[in-house]
Design a protein around this motif. Structure first.
Motif: not given
Length: 94
Positions: A1-21
């Motif tokens: 469960m914690e691994l899934l949370h870490e992956r989602l948090a990483g993807q959220l960070a990537q999505l935020e960078q993509i949105q800014a770009a």
């Protein structure tokens, strides 16, 4: 469960960078569209903005200079005001 949370948090960070770009890219596209549609009007608009900014900078610089002059004269007035520590000290030493 914690691994899934870490992956989602990483993807959220990537999505935020993509949105800014993406936002920045859309802004650049809009500028290019403005240039290509009417270059003379684009230059005129930017010149007007630059002139306005220059006037604001001049007003701010003038205000700063006036403020500094006011502050410099305020300390002189304060030093010779009745009841100021300097005057009280001089009066008590008489």
């Amino acid at each position: 469960m914690e691994l899934l949370h870490e992956r989602l948090a990483g993807q959220l960070a990537q999505l935020e960078q993509i949105q800014a770009a993406r936002y920045q890219l859309n802004s650049v596209r809009q500028e290019l569209r403005g240039i290509s549609e009417d270059p003379d009007q684009y230059i005129q608009d930017k010149s007007t903005l630059l002139l306005g900014s220059t006037k604001q900078i001049e007003l701010l610089a003038q205000g700063k200079k006036q403020w500094q002059q006011y502050r410099a004269s305020e300390s002189i007035v304060y030093a010779f005001s009745p009841g100021s520590p300097l005057c009280v000290l001089n009066a008590s030493t008489r």
